[in-house]
Enzyme design. Structure first.
Site, short mmCIF file in Angstrom:
data_model
loop_
_atom_site.label_atom_id
_atom_site.label_comp_id
_atom_site.label_asym_id
_atom_site.label_seq_id
_atom_site.Cartn_x
_atom_site.Cartn_y
_atom_site.Cartn_z
N GLN A 122 0.83 -1.19 0.00
CA GLN A 122 0.00 0.00 0.00
C GLN A 122 0.87 1.24 0.00
O GLN A 122 1.95 1.27 0.56
CB GLN A 122 -0.90 -0.02 1.23
CG GLN A 122 -2.09 0.91 1.12
CD GLN A 122 -3.22 0.50 2.06
OE1 GLN A 122 -3.43 -0.68 2.28
NE2 GLN A 122 -3.92 1.47 2.59
N SER A 164 4.30 -6.41 2.57
CA SER A 164 2.98 -6.35 3.18
C SER A 164 1.92 -6.88 2.21
O SER A 164 1.94 -8.06 1.85
CB SER A 164 2.67 -4.92 3.63
OG SER A 164 1.48 -4.87 4.38
N LEU A 165 1.01 -6.04 1.75
CA LEU A 165 0.02 -6.42 0.74
C LEU A 165 0.68 -7.12 -0.44
O LEU A 165 0.13 -8.07 -1.02
CB LEU A 165 -0.72 -5.17 0.26
CG LEU A 165 -1.41 -5.25 -1.10
CD1 LEU A 165 -2.62 -6.16 -1.02
CD2 LEU A 165 -1.78 -3.86 -1.59
N HIS A 192 0.50 -3.48 10.99
CA HIS A 192 1.61 -4.33 11.45
C HIS A 192 2.03 -4.04 12.89
O HIS A 192 3.22 -3.93 13.19
CB HIS A 192 2.80 -4.21 10.49
CG HIS A 192 2.47 -4.64 9.09
ND1 HIS A 192 2.21 -5.96 8.78
CD2 HIS A 192 2.32 -3.93 7.95
CE1 HIS A 192 1.93 -6.04 7.50
NE2 HIS A 192 1.98 -4.83 6.97
N GLN A 229 1.47 -12.00 9.41
CA GLN A 229 2.04 -10.71 9.02
C GLN A 229 1.13 -9.54 9.38
O GLN A 229 1.58 -8.39 9.45
CB GLN A 229 2.34 -10.64 7.52
CG GLN A 229 1.15 -10.77 6.60
CD GLN A 229 1.23 -9.88 5.36
OE1 GLN A 229 0.48 -8.96 5.27
NE2 GLN A 229 2.11 -10.18 4.42
N ARG A 234 -9.27 -7.95 3.85
CA ARG A 234 -8.11 -7.59 4.70
C ARG A 234 -8.09 -6.08 4.95
O ARG A 234 -7.90 -5.63 6.08
CB ARG A 234 -6.83 -8.04 4.01
CG ARG A 234 -5.52 -7.70 4.73
CD ARG A 234 -4.36 -8.21 3.89
NE ARG A 234 -3.05 -8.04 4.51
CZ ARG A 234 -2.22 -7.03 4.28
NH1 ARG A 234 -2.59 -6.05 3.45
NH2 ARG A 234 -1.03 -6.98 4.85
#
Length: 309
Positions: free
Chosen positions: A10, A90-91, A199, A248, A115
Site C-alpha cells: 500500500q 505487506s500487501l 503491522h 504478518q 483484509r
C-alpha cells in the site's frame, strides 16, 4: 544470475495505474476482468479513472494494487520471464503468491479487499498512527518505543532498510516516539498519512478475522520460493504461505532481512512489478551493486523485457 520479482504494498496507488497496459496487452485486460468479476464491482475503473479519494480507501487500495501488479506480471510471464524467487512488501506478499501460483487472482482480490476492511475496522480512525524514523538502528528504535509506550502500543512495523524503520501504534504513543526519536539523534521522524496503524498489536482483531478467511481459501504449493515478510525465510508450500499471511497482519514487515536473504541466495537482479518504485529505493540502500528494474507501465515493461533477454 538469479532474478527476484518484488511486489509493492500500500502507498503506491494512483489514478490511471494499469490503464495503459490494459489497453495494450490482452493478458493485462484479462487480469482486470478477473478481479472485477471476483469483487462484483469494477476495480478496473477505479484503477484507471479514480476518483482518488475512493482509491485511497484501504479496502479499495489493496485489490487495486494487487490487480495492477498481477496484470503487469502476466505480461512478463507471457513473454517467457519467470523469476527464481518472489517477495512482496505487506500487501505485496499476496501479489507474490499469485505470481508463484499459490493462490488464484480472484481469491486474492477478495481476500485483500476484506483484509483492508478488517484492518480499517480494527482501530477507529484517529486512534492509531504510523511514523517513519530515519537514521536510527533497530536497538535504538526499540528503546524509543519502550520509552514512548506508557502503557500504550507502539512498536516497529516496517523494517525497511538501514536507517529506515516505520513504527505503529496508538497515536499518542507514536507522537511521543517521534519526539523522543528526534532527541535520540534521528535524522528525521515524521508522522505518515495512513488510515490505520498497520503491522502492530492493534491489528490483532483484523488478524483473527482474516485467519478464518485464509483457512477457507485454497492454497497450492509454490512454483518458485517466496521469502515471507514475517520470518524473512524462503517457503515453498501452500501451508507455509497461509501461515505467513495470517501472522504478518500484526507483526513487522522484515523487508531489509528479506532482501538480504535473497542476495544471500544468489539473486543479483530485482524487478519491482507494480505501481511505483518504492521498493527499488529500499533495495538500493541495502545493496547498490545489484541490478534493479521496475515494471509499472508500457515503457518500463518493455525495458524489463529487453533487459532480461
Amino acid at each position: 544470475m538469479k532474478t527476484a520479482f518484488v511486489f509493492p504494498g500500500q502507498g503506491a496507488q494512483y489514478a490511471g495505474m494499469g490503464r495503459e497496459i490494459s489497453e495494450k496487452f490482452s493478458r493485462a485486460r484479462a487480469a482486470f476482468a478477473e478481479a472485477d468479476a471476483a469483487l462484483d464491482f469494477p476495480i478496473s475503473r477505479l484503477c484507471f479513472e479514480g476518483p482518488e479519494d475512493q482509491l485511497k480507501l484501504t479496502e479499495n487500495t489493496q485489490p487495486a494494487i494487487l490487480t495492477t501488479s498481477i496484470a503487469l506480471f502476466r505480461i512478463l510471464e507471457e513473454n517467457g520471464f519467470r523469476p527464481d524467487f518472489v517477495a512482496g512488501h505487506s500487501l505485496g506478499e499476496y501479489s507474490a503468491l499469485v505470481a508463484a501460483g499459490a493462490i488464484q487472482l480472484s481469491d486474492a482480490a477478495a481476500l485483500v479487499r476484506r483484509r483492508g476492511r478488517y484492518m480499517q475496522e480494527a482501530v477507529p480512525v484517529g486512534v492509531g498512527a504510523m511514523a517513519a524514523l530515519l537514521g536510527l538502528d533497530l536497538p535504538a528504535v526499540l528503546s524509543v518505543c519502550e520509552k514512548a509506550a506508557e502503557g500504550q502500543v507502539v512498536s516497529p512495523a516496517n523494517l525497511n532498510s538501514p536507517g529506515q524503520i516505520v513504527i505503529a501504534g496508538n497515536r499518542e504513543a507514536v507522537e511521543r516516539a517521534v519526539a523522543i526519536a528526534k532527541d535520540a539523534g534521528a535524522k528525521r521522524a515524521i508522522l505518515l498519512q495512513v488510515s490505520a496503524p498497520f503491522h502492530c498489536a492493534l491489528m490483532m482483531p483484523a488478524e483473527e478475522r482474516l485467519s478464518v478467511d485464509l483457512d477457507d481459501c485454497l492454497f497450492s504449493d509454490l512454483r518458485c520460493p517466496l521469502v515471507t515478510n514475517v520470518d524473512a525465510q524462503s517457503i515453498r508450500t501452500g501451508a507455509e504461505a497461509r501461515s505467513g499471511l495470517k501472522r504478518q497482519v500484526s507483526r513487522p514487515v522484515r523487508w531489509q532481512e528479506t532482501i538480504q536473504h535473497l542476495i544471500d541466495e544468489g539473486v543479483r537482479t530485482f524487478v519491482e512489478v507494480g505501481p511505483g518504485k518504492v521498493l527499488l529505493g529500499l533495495i538500493r540502500s541495502i545493496d547498490k551493486s545489484v541490478t534493479m528494474m521496475n515494471a509499472e507501465d508500457e515503457k518500463s515493461v518493455e525495458n524489463v523485457l529487453s533487459g532480461l533477454l
